[in-house]
Design a protein around this motif. Structure first.
Motif, PDB file in Angstrom:
ATOM      1  N   GLU A  19       0.714  -1.197  -0.051  1.00  0.00           N
ATOM      2  CA  GLU A  19      -0.020  -0.058   0.022  1.00  0.00           C
ATOM      3  C   GLU A  19       0.988   1.178  -0.061  1.00  0.00           C
ATOM      4  O   GLU A  19       0.405   2.133  -0.636  1.00  0.00           O
ATOM      5  N   ASP A  20       1.885   1.154   0.825  1.00  0.00           N
ATOM      6  CA  ASP A  20       2.936   2.602   0.727  1.00  0.00           C
ATOM      7  C   ASP A  20       3.470   2.617  -0.384  1.00  0.00           C
ATOM      8  O   ASP A  20       3.901   3.526  -0.944  1.00  0.00           O
ATOM      9  N   ARG A  23       1.193   4.122  -2.950  1.00  0.00           N
ATOM     10  CA  ARG A  23       1.134   5.492  -2.852  1.00  0.00           C
ATOM     11  C   ARG A  23       2.320   6.307  -3.313  1.00  0.00           C
ATOM     12  O   ARG A  23       2.037   7.132  -3.959  1.00  0.00           O
ATOM     13  N   LEU A  50       7.216   9.239   1.669  1.00  0.00           N
ATOM     14  CA  LEU A  50       6.145   8.635   1.912  1.00  0.00           C
ATOM     15  C   LEU A  50       5.439   9.466   3.225  1.00  0.00           C
ATOM     16  O   LEU A  50       4.108   9.771   3.116  1.00  0.00           O
ATOM     17  N   GLY A  51       6.167   9.986   3.976  1.00  0.00           N
ATOM     18  CA  GLY A  51       5.573  10.834   5.224  1.00  0.00           C
ATOM     19  C   GLY A  51       5.200  12.095   4.686  1.00  0.00           C
ATOM     20  O   GLY A  51       3.780  12.374   5.000  1.00  0.00           O
ATOM     21  N   LEU A  53       3.530  12.609   1.752  1.00  0.00           N
ATOM     22  CA  LEU A  53       2.263  12.343   1.022  1.00  0.00           C
ATOM     23  C   LEU A  53       1.283  11.927   1.993  1.00  0.00           C
ATOM     24  O   LEU A  53       0.058  12.279   1.817  1.00  0.00           O
ATOM     25  N   LYS A  54       1.712  10.915   3.001  1.00  0.00           N
ATOM     26  CA  LYS A  54       0.499  10.963   4.182  1.00  0.00           C
ATOM     27  C   LYS A  54       0.225  12.015   4.961  1.00  0.00           C
ATOM     28  O   LYS A  54      -0.967  12.286   4.942  1.00  0.00           O
ATOM     29  N   GLU A  57      -2.349  13.717   2.417  1.00  0.00           N
ATOM     30  CA  GLU A  57      -3.604  12.998   2.574  1.00  0.00           C
ATOM     31  C   GLU A  57      -4.380  13.287   3.775  1.00  0.00           C
ATOM     32  O   GLU A  57      -5.805  13.570   3.616  1.00  0.00           O
ATOM     33  N   ARG A  58      -3.684  13.413   5.012  1.00  0.00           N
ATOM     34  CA  ARG A  58      -4.502  13.948   6.298  1.00  0.00           C
ATOM     35  C   ARG A  58      -5.102  15.252   6.004  1.00  0.00           C
ATOM     36  O   ARG A  58      -6.319  15.455   6.532  1.00  0.00           O
TER      37      ARG A  58
END
Length: 61
Positions: A19-20, A23, A50-51, A53-54, A57-58
């Motif tokens: 999943e990551d 992403r 990744l951090g 992008l997350k 998304e938040r």
């Protein structure tokens, strides 16, 4: 499910969730390749990307 990923910035191989990987692949496909069953990321640090992008998304939710 986990998959091996080699981060060129960290110079290490990690076990990362698919999943990551997907992403990051959506936003940075030219730096993430799959060869011989191992993903390889060469666009800086995979985990920093990744951090970010997350976090984006938040913010959008």
């Amino acid at each position: 499910m986990q998959s091996p990923l080699f981060c060129h910035h960290c110079r290490k191989q990690f076990s990362v969730s698919l999943e990551d990987i997907r992403r990051v692949q959506r936003f940075d496909p030219e730096h993430l390749i799959l060869a011989a069953g191992v993903y390889s990321y060469s666009g800086g640090c995979f985990f920093k990307r990744l951090g970010r992008l997350k976090a984006l998304e938040r913010q959008r939710s």
